[in-house]
Motif scaffolding. Structure first.
Motif, mmCIF file in Angstrom:
data_model
loop_
_atom_site.group_PDB
_atom_site.id
_atom_site.type_symbol
_atom_site.label_atom_id
_atom_site.label_comp_id
_atom_site.label_asym_id
_atom_site.label_seq_id
_atom_site.Cartn_x
_atom_site.Cartn_y
_atom_site.Cartn_z
ATOM 1 N N GLU A 1 0.842 -1.196 0.000
ATOM 2 C CA GLU A 1 0.000 0.000 0.000
ATOM 3 C C GLU A 1 0.878 1.248 0.000
ATOM 4 N N GLN A 2 0.532 2.228 -0.881
ATOM 5 C CA GLN A 2 1.256 3.488 -0.965
ATOM 6 C C GLN A 2 0.407 4.588 -0.339
ATOM 7 N N ILE A 3 0.985 5.314 0.604
ATOM 8 C CA ILE A 3 0.277 6.380 1.309
ATOM 9 C C ILE A 3 1.089 7.665 1.172
ATOM 10 N N PHE A 4 0.428 8.778 0.804
ATOM 11 C CA PHE A 4 1.072 10.081 0.652
ATOM 12 C C PHE A 4 0.518 11.031 1.708
ATOM 13 N N LEU A 5 1.412 11.725 2.397
ATOM 14 C CA LEU A 5 1.033 12.665 3.439
ATOM 15 C C LEU A 5 1.773 13.980 3.223
ATOM 16 N N TYR A 6 1.083 15.111 3.395
ATOM 17 C CA TYR A 6 1.666 16.434 3.214
ATOM 18 C C TYR A 6 1.836 17.115 4.578
ATOM 19 N N ASN A 7 3.092 17.419 4.930
ATOM 20 C CA ASN A 7 3.411 18.123 6.179
ATOM 21 C C ASN A 7 2.807 17.451 7.403
ATOM 22 N N VAL A 8 2.736 16.120 7.387
ATOM 23 C CA VAL A 8 2.226 15.335 8.508
ATOM 24 C C VAL A 8 3.309 14.353 8.919
ATOM 25 N N ASN A 9 3.541 14.232 10.233
ATOM 26 C CA ASN A 9 4.636 13.409 10.740
ATOM 27 C C ASN A 9 4.151 12.203 11.543
ATOM 28 N N SER A 10 2.937 11.728 11.257
ATOM 29 C CA SER A 10 2.423 10.564 11.979
ATOM 30 C C SER A 10 1.363 9.878 11.136
ATOM 31 N N LEU A 11 1.107 8.600 11.482
ATOM 32 C CA LEU A 11 0.100 7.809 10.762
ATOM 33 C C LEU A 11 -0.432 6.731 11.695
ATOM 34 N N ASP A 12 -1.761 6.516 11.685
ATOM 35 C CA ASP A 12 -2.408 5.460 12.463
ATOM 36 C C ASP A 12 -2.857 4.350 11.522
ATOM 37 N N LEU A 13 -2.541 3.092 11.895
ATOM 38 C CA LEU A 13 -2.957 1.931 11.109
ATOM 39 C C LEU A 13 -3.891 1.075 11.944
ATOM 40 N N LEU A 14 -4.990 0.607 11.332
ATOM 41 C CA LEU A 14 -5.989 -0.199 12.030
ATOM 42 C C LEU A 14 -5.658 -1.684 11.881
ATOM 43 N N HIS A 15 -5.559 -2.417 13.025
ATOM 44 C CA HIS A 15 -5.296 -3.862 13.050
ATOM 45 C C HIS A 15 -4.157 -4.255 12.097
ATOM 46 N N PRO A 16 -2.962 -3.719 12.274
ATOM 47 C CA PRO A 16 -1.906 -3.997 11.289
ATOM 48 C C PRO A 16 -1.262 -5.364 11.433
ATOM 49 N N GLY A 17 -1.243 -5.930 12.658
ATOM 50 C CA GLY A 17 -0.522 -7.184 12.858
ATOM 51 C C GLY A 17 0.966 -6.990 12.634
#
Length: 397
Positions: free
Chosen positions: A269-285
């Motif tokens: 999965e490719q995720i792009f974020l602008y001027n954000v320094n964090s990310l939450d993932l649901l049930h990643p294992g």
């Protein structure tokens, strides 16, 4: 410095009364060619500007002004146009001491122009440093590299300076040398306190020849090579929380690209974020993360980070929650026992269960005096309903 003046009445001048085509050609020649023209009503009129010169220390193109000349402009290489300050000088903040440029001063009233070349051509250009490039990396470090000129003589040596502001030069603190001992690179370890564009110059020196210098404009914003961020993670029963730090002092708009693979052989999965320094993932294992940064305006990417493998173990979290629940129950029971103990002390329960014997004589403190005797009838029950034993006192011989 070279100075050129052309007065009316000499070959190559144009009359103001000429046709529109002639005037157009005149102005194009004035702006695009390194020549000078003087247009006057009276041929005997003296030039309004003389002694045109460049003051390298103050970065001023200045001159001596005569009469009431107005609408004075400075033109560099037929491109950069500045309005003269107080009709007496123009300031060039990025003044190169290496590249020979044409500086033309044009007077609107009366029509007049003159020019110089600065700096004066000197030395063999093939002996100057070649391929000068500079870039910012690792957030704080400035590195410059160059090559030895093709026609550089034996024993040549190069030095680099970095111009900050007007007339203030900083020399390289740490050089990189090649196998011949010639300095071909420079490194500054901390440039985080600077902003904007700067002029970098490499000067050559040799005992047997004059060597021109080489220059480059360095813009930290445009020439920064970003480093990939380092990702950290913690998780709970439902989410994994990813965080990373900013990777630039000079680019305020950064796009982060994250490549996330949840499980072996799963879709990336490719995720792009602008001027954000964090990310939450649901049930990643269990998942693998790579990240890179991009300066949004310049479009320059960092390299991809090394793959980082994270394990968000929900079973382990369950055991941890059970342990904490047991600890909280034990603490609650301890608090209940403490409360009961304080309650018993408050109502003197101990004294009610074990009452003290009344009027007991203390043989160590009373010394046989001032004590009370209590008489009672052994045939009658005492008020406390306690069994009484008869005691016979005998004196010892």
């Amino acid at each position: 410095m070279l100075l050129s003046l052309l007065l009316p009445g000499t070959p190559g001048t144009c009359s103001p009364a000429g046709s529109a085509l002639t005037m157009t050609a005149l102005w194009l020649t004035l702006l695009l060619m390194p020549t000078s023209h003087l247009l006057q009503i009276h041929p005997d009129m003296s030039p309004p500007i003389t002694n045109l010169r460049m003051e390298a220390k103050t970065h001023r193109l200045t001159w001596d002004l005569h009469g009431n000349a107005t609408d004075i402009k400075c033109i560099k290489d037929s491109k950069q146009i500045l309005t003269a300050e107080q009709d007496r000088y123009c300031v060039y903040h990025a003044l190169s001491l290496c590249k020979v440029s044409n500086y033309t001063v044009h007077v609107g009233n009366p029509p007049f122009s003159t020019w110089i070349l600065f700096p004066e051509p000197d030395g063999d250009s093939e002996a100057a440093a070649k391929n000068l490039t500079c870039w910012v990396h690792d957030m704080n470090v400035l590195t410059c590299r160059w090559a030895v000129g093709r026609a550089a003589p034996r024993g040549v040596q190069y030095k680099l300076s970095w111009r900050v502001g007007s007339g203030k030069d900083l020399e390289c603190p740490r050089y990189h040398v090649d196998e011949r001992g010639v300095q071909v690179g420079c490194r500054w370890d901390d440039v985080s306190g600077y902003q904007g564009s700067f002029l970098v110059q490499v000067h050559g020196a040799s005992a047997g020849a004059r060597i021109p210098c080489k220059y480059a404009m360095v813009d930290f914003f445009q020439q920064e090579r970003l480093s990939p961020p380092n990702v950290t993670m913690w998780c709970n029963l439902t989410h994994a929380f990813l965080k990373w730090k900013n990777v630039s002092h000079f680019n305020r708009r950064i796009r982060y690209q994250l490549s996330i693979q949840k499980g072996q052989g799963a879709h990336v999965e490719q995720i792009f974020l602008y001027n954000v320094n964090s990310l939450d993932l649901l049930h990643p294992g269990t998942f693998v993360v790579r990240i890179r940064a991009e300066a949004y305006l310049s479009g320059i990417h960092s390299d991809w980070s090394e793959p980082q493998r994270f394990v968000c173990d929900s079973a382990g979290d369950t055991r941890s929650h059970v342990w904490w629940a047991a600890l909280l129950i034990a603490l609650a029971m301890l608090q209940a026992l403490l409360f009961l103990f304080l309650l018993c002390r408050r109502f003197s329960v101990v004294q009610k269960i074990l009452p003290p014997v009344p009027n007991v004589r203390d043989p160590l403190r009373d010394h046989g005096q001032n004590y009370k005797l209590v008489l009672w009838d052994i045939s009658q029950p005492s008020p406390e309903d306690c069994p009484v034993a008869q005691v016979q006192v005998q004196e010892m011989a």
